[in-house]
Motif scaffolding. Sequence first.
Motif, PDB file in Angstrom:
ATOM      1  N   GLY A  14     -10.775  -2.567  -1.688  1.00  0.00           N
ATOM      2  CA  GLY A  14     -10.124  -1.552  -0.858  1.00  0.00           C
ATOM      3  C   GLY A  14      -9.525  -2.136   0.406  1.00  0.00           C
ATOM      4  N   CYS A  15     -10.275  -3.008   1.089  1.00  0.00           N
ATOM      5  CA  CYS A  15      -9.767  -3.614   2.328  1.00  0.00           C
ATOM      6  C   CYS A  15      -8.563  -4.507   2.046  1.00  0.00           C
ATOM      7  CB  CYS A  15     -10.863  -4.414   3.028  1.00  0.00           C
ATOM      8  SG  CYS A  15     -12.007  -3.373   3.956  1.00  0.00           S
ATOM      9  N   LEU A  16      -8.606  -5.224   0.910  1.00  0.00           N
ATOM     10  CA  LEU A  16      -7.452  -6.064   0.538  1.00  0.00           C
ATOM     11  C   LEU A  16      -6.240  -5.173   0.237  1.00  0.00           C
ATOM     12  CD1 LEU A  16      -6.350  -8.841   0.020  1.00  0.00           C
ATOM     13  CD2 LEU A  16      -7.295  -8.783  -2.282  1.00  0.00           C
ATOM     14  N   LEU A  18      -5.590  -2.322   1.528  1.00  0.00           N
ATOM     15  CA  LEU A  18      -5.055  -1.814   2.798  1.00  0.00           C
ATOM     16  C   LEU A  18      -4.123  -2.841   3.440  1.00  0.00           C
ATOM     17  CD1 LEU A  18      -8.231  -0.128   4.322  1.00  0.00           C
ATOM     18  CD2 LEU A  18      -6.077   1.018   3.792  1.00  0.00           C
ATOM     19  N   LYS A  19      -4.470  -4.133   3.323  1.00  0.00           N
ATOM     20  CA  LYS A  19      -3.603  -5.183   3.871  1.00  0.00           C
ATOM     21  C   LYS A  19      -2.273  -5.225   3.114  1.00  0.00           C
ATOM     22  CE  LYS A  19      -7.322  -8.353   5.317  1.00  0.00           C
ATOM     23  NZ  LYS A  19      -7.849  -9.715   5.150  1.00  0.00           N
ATOM     24  N   VAL A  20      -2.358  -5.212   1.775  1.00  0.00           N
ATOM     25  CA  VAL A  20      -1.136  -5.249   0.954  1.00  0.00           C
ATOM     26  C   VAL A  20      -0.268  -4.028   1.249  1.00  0.00           C
ATOM     27  CG1 VAL A  20      -0.260  -5.169  -1.409  1.00  0.00           C
ATOM     28  CG2 VAL A  20      -2.230  -6.605  -0.872  1.00  0.00           C
ATOM     29  N   ALA A  21      -0.919  -2.867   1.375  1.00  0.00           N
ATOM     30  CA  ALA A  21      -0.165  -1.636   1.624  1.00  0.00           C
ATOM     31  C   ALA A  21       0.636  -1.731   2.921  1.00  0.00           C
ATOM     32  CB  ALA A  21      -1.122  -0.442   1.679  1.00  0.00           C
ATOM     33  N   GLY A  22       0.007  -2.302   3.956  1.00  0.00           N
ATOM     34  CA  GLY A  22       0.703  -2.427   5.240  1.00  0.00           C
ATOM     35  C   GLY A  22       1.946  -3.276   5.136  1.00  0.00           C
ATOM     36  N   LEU A  23       1.860  -4.365   4.376  1.00  0.00           N
ATOM     37  CA  LEU A  23       3.027  -5.253   4.242  1.00  0.00           C
ATOM     38  C   LEU A  23       4.074  -4.669   3.308  1.00  0.00           C
ATOM     39  CD1 LEU A  23       1.435  -8.822   4.111  1.00  0.00           C
ATOM     40  CD2 LEU A  23       3.186  -8.058   5.694  1.00  0.00           C
ATOM     41  N   ALA A  27       8.502   0.980   6.754  1.00  0.00           N
ATOM     42  CA  ALA A  27       8.078   0.957   8.153  1.00  0.00           C
ATOM     43  C   ALA A  27       7.790   2.346   8.712  1.00  0.00           C
ATOM     44  CB  ALA A  27       9.135   0.262   8.997  1.00  0.00           C
ATOM     45  N   LEU A  30       3.910   4.110   8.854  1.00  0.00           N
ATOM     46  CA  LEU A  30       2.896   3.817   9.848  1.00  0.00           C
ATOM     47  C   LEU A  30       3.449   3.851  11.264  1.00  0.00           C
ATOM     48  CD1 LEU A  30       0.837   1.057   8.043  1.00  0.00           C
ATOM     49  CD2 LEU A  30       0.021   3.280   8.768  1.00  0.00           C
TER      50      LEU A  30
END
Lengths: 102, 244
Positions: A14-16, A18-23, A27, A30
Amino acid sequence: MTPAWTAVLLAGVGCLALKVAGLAMPARVLERPAVARMTMLLPVALLAALVAVQTLADGTRLALDARVAGLGAAVLLLRLRAPFLLVVATAAGVAALLRALA
Amino acid sequence: MAPVPLVESDAATPPAGRRRVIADSLGVGLATGAYGVSFGAVATASGLGVAQACVLSLLMFTGASQFALVGVLAGGGSVPAATGTALLLGVRNSLYGLRLASLLGWRGWRRLGAAHLVIDESTAMATAQPDRARARLAFVVTGGSVFVLWNLSTLLGAVAGSALGDPRTLGLDAAVGAAFLALLWPRLTTGGLRALALVAAVLALALVPLTPAGVPVLAAGGLALLVGLHPRWDPAPPQPGTPR
């Protein structure tokens, strides 16, 4: 699978994600002000709650013990801008010493 | 120093500038990576296995969430409570990724690979650079060095922690609280944030006797989401002259 493994793998993936989702996310998602505010406030509230619970809770009851002295030492060192490892090790050392003396 | 893979050379950046970025990034990487020892020790002393501690550092690779998962599980919290707390703490990495996407300008597999290295330190070092070439360099060197050291030191700490015996005798339960405080400390930049931290801590303590373990911390997360709805809480850094 044991509960610990379930938590490790679920939260890890899940945390990984979240990182992929942000990148990967467009724009504007978020950059909405409310989302930006929540993202800044979340770690502050969660970490403060974790400090409190980790220091003063024993299961589902409150307890005052050597951990408080350890946290006090941590506050002192953080005010002196000591590095992370020194802060953590000193807190452990103070609590261990108090318990050894008790 | 050998050229760092993944980073395209940029004739506009003088070699001295690149060396400076690499040195600064490695410094941050060393300092941050080393405290994986405390994570590894705390994780195994709290009842996780060495393999579980190492999988967390390899897969999750974001310190605050890792400490939170271990802390909530050790406190008797359920799997959903521990997972939920770790994920809520990980949400900030999404915002970092969003900022980094345009700054680093990578596409395809490079962007996917970069995602794993998105943490507080790599984001801070990358966003502090004056141009894209140096931002990429700082991101990869910081993120890469933290990743390698964090995982090695987690293994070291986990093996040591599992050999140490009762965590309370060694004060490792106090170390967890201190670790959270050290992670929180640099974020308390305004009076409003300090007030939120205080209210969140009091709320969590008030809920400890009333709710199952793990829920008080999640409730504090809920408080942050509610407060964030209010436009007064501008995430912009304080202006010069603002009292801190």
